[in-house]
Enzyme design. Structure first.
Site, PDB file in Angstrom:
ATOM      1  N   GLY A  23       4.328  -9.146  20.436  1.00 47.32           N
ATOM      2  CA  GLY A  23       4.281  -8.265  21.594  1.00 47.32           C
ATOM      3  C   GLY A  23       5.387  -8.575  22.568  1.00 47.32           C
ATOM      4  O   GLY A  23       6.215  -9.459  22.345  1.00 47.32           O
ATOM      5  N   GLY A  25       6.323  -8.558  27.028  1.00 51.24           N
ATOM      6  CA  GLY A  25       5.880  -8.456  28.407  1.00 51.24           C
ATOM      7  C   GLY A  25       7.085  -8.232  29.297  1.00 51.24           C
ATOM      8  O   GLY A  25       8.199  -8.005  28.812  1.00 51.24           O
ATOM      9  N   GLY A  26       6.865  -8.327  30.580  1.00 48.44           N
ATOM     10  CA  GLY A  26       7.937  -8.100  31.533  1.00 48.44           C
ATOM     11  C   GLY A  26       9.030  -9.150  31.480  1.00 48.44           C
ATOM     12  O   GLY A  26      10.197  -8.855  31.731  1.00 48.44           O
ATOM     13  N   MET A  27       8.652 -10.395  31.161  1.00 48.88           N
ATOM     14  CA  MET A  27       9.633 -11.483  31.184  1.00 48.88           C
ATOM     15  C   MET A  27      10.144 -11.875  29.810  1.00 48.88           C
ATOM     16  O   MET A  27      11.167 -12.547  29.713  1.00 48.88           O
ATOM     17  CB  MET A  27       9.026 -12.721  31.851  1.00 48.88           C
ATOM     18  CG  MET A  27       8.908 -12.603  33.342  1.00 48.88           C
ATOM     19  SD  MET A  27       8.493 -14.170  34.119  1.00 48.88           S
ATOM     20  CE  MET A  27       6.718 -14.141  33.978  1.00 48.88           C
ATOM     21  N   VAL A  30       6.764 -12.203  22.735  1.00 42.46           N
ATOM     22  CA  VAL A  30       5.873 -13.174  22.120  1.00 42.46           C
ATOM     23  C   VAL A  30       6.046 -13.044  20.610  1.00 42.46           C
ATOM     24  O   VAL A  30       5.894 -11.953  20.050  1.00 42.46           O
ATOM     25  CB  VAL A  30       4.406 -12.959  22.535  1.00 42.46           C
ATOM     26  CG1 VAL A  30       3.513 -13.987  21.851  1.00 42.46           C
ATOM     27  CG2 VAL A  30       4.257 -13.036  24.046  1.00 42.46           C
ATOM     28  N   LYS A  45       6.469 -17.705  23.283  1.00 42.79           N
ATOM     29  CA  LYS A  45       6.982 -16.736  24.248  1.00 42.79           C
ATOM     30  C   LYS A  45       8.393 -17.158  24.601  1.00 42.79           C
ATOM     31  O   LYS A  45       8.630 -18.302  24.981  1.00 42.79           O
ATOM     32  CB  LYS A  45       6.108 -16.680  25.498  1.00 42.79           C
ATOM     33  CG  LYS A  45       6.507 -15.550  26.435  1.00 42.79           C
ATOM     34  CD  LYS A  45       5.450 -15.279  27.487  1.00 42.79           C
ATOM     35  CE  LYS A  45       5.792 -14.046  28.300  1.00 42.79           C
ATOM     36  NZ  LYS A  45       4.736 -13.744  29.280  1.00 42.79           N
ATOM     37  N   ASP A 150      -3.290  -9.587  37.553  1.00 47.22           N
ATOM     38  CA  ASP A 150      -2.983  -8.538  36.577  1.00 47.22           C
ATOM     39  C   ASP A 150      -4.129  -8.427  35.577  1.00 47.22           C
ATOM     40  O   ASP A 150      -3.917  -8.215  34.387  1.00 47.22           O
ATOM     41  CB  ASP A 150      -1.663  -8.834  35.866  1.00 47.22           C
ATOM     42  CG  ASP A 150      -1.118  -7.630  35.102  1.00 47.22           C
ATOM     43  OD1 ASP A 150      -1.503  -6.476  35.427  1.00 47.22           O
ATOM     44  OD2 ASP A 150      -0.318  -7.824  34.170  1.00 47.22           O
TER      45      ASP A 150
END
Length: 180
Positions: A23, A25-27, A30, A45, A150
């Site tokens: 997956g 994410g914003g940063m 993964v 990550k 979040d």
């Protein structure tokens, strides 16, 4: 404290063999990797940073996420195993590889006309028990001075054997009195 590259040149690549992307994410992304030293699958990550090795705001927030998640030692929060720099200077952290469906996926499946195919796995009692486990994890974080900020169905995962995890601590707020 800033990360220093403690890995020997090429040791990251020797230890972690990438298998697939789990997956994003914003940063960062993964990745599912094999940990060749321990002999298990882990989630890694990796930061998505245009300037690897620099002390950018993104890298500081990435390291902070790993430290917050790693210090919240609770059965319903994914444990962090390692934090470091890859040979190119980009930050990474490793954590337990979790399997299952997010609450978001479960809710969407229950809206389908043939919602019975989930059977016992997503009965009301099971869902309430999983929700309770997520609430206990959040209460634990609050007791440690950490607010998730979040929390949503996509950030709670249910495994096939009753395991529940609260994911993605990237924008968590830590009280001033808390040392993390």
């Amino acid at each position: 404290a800033a990360l220093e590259n403690t890995l020997d040149e090429g040791s990251f690549d020797a230890r972690y063999a990438m298998r697939t992307r789990l997956g994003a994410g914003g940063m960062g992304d993964v990745l599912l990797c094999s940990d060749n030293t321990i002999g298990r699958d882990v989630a890694v990550k990796v930061i998505r940073d245009a300037n690897p090795g620099s002390r950018s705001d993104l890298q500081r927030r990435f390291e902070r996420e790993a430290r917050i998640q790693g210090q919240l030692e609770h059965p319903n929060i994914v444990p962090v195993y390692d934090l470091g720099l890859r040979p190119d200077g980009s930050a990474f952290f490793t954590m337990k590889r979790v399997r299952g469906d997010t609450f978001e996926q479960v809710i969407a499946a229950l809206r389908e006309p043939d919602a019975t195919k989930g059977g016992e796995a997503h009965c009301l009692r099971t869902l309430l028990s999983a929700f309770n486990a997520a609430c206990i994890a959040v209460a634990y974080a609050h007791a440690r001075g950490v607010v998730h900020r979040d929390l949503k169905p996509a950030n709670i995962i249910m495994g096939d054997f009753g395991e529940v995890y609260v994911l993605d601590w990237g924008i968590a707020k830590v009280s001033d009195a808390t040392e993390i």
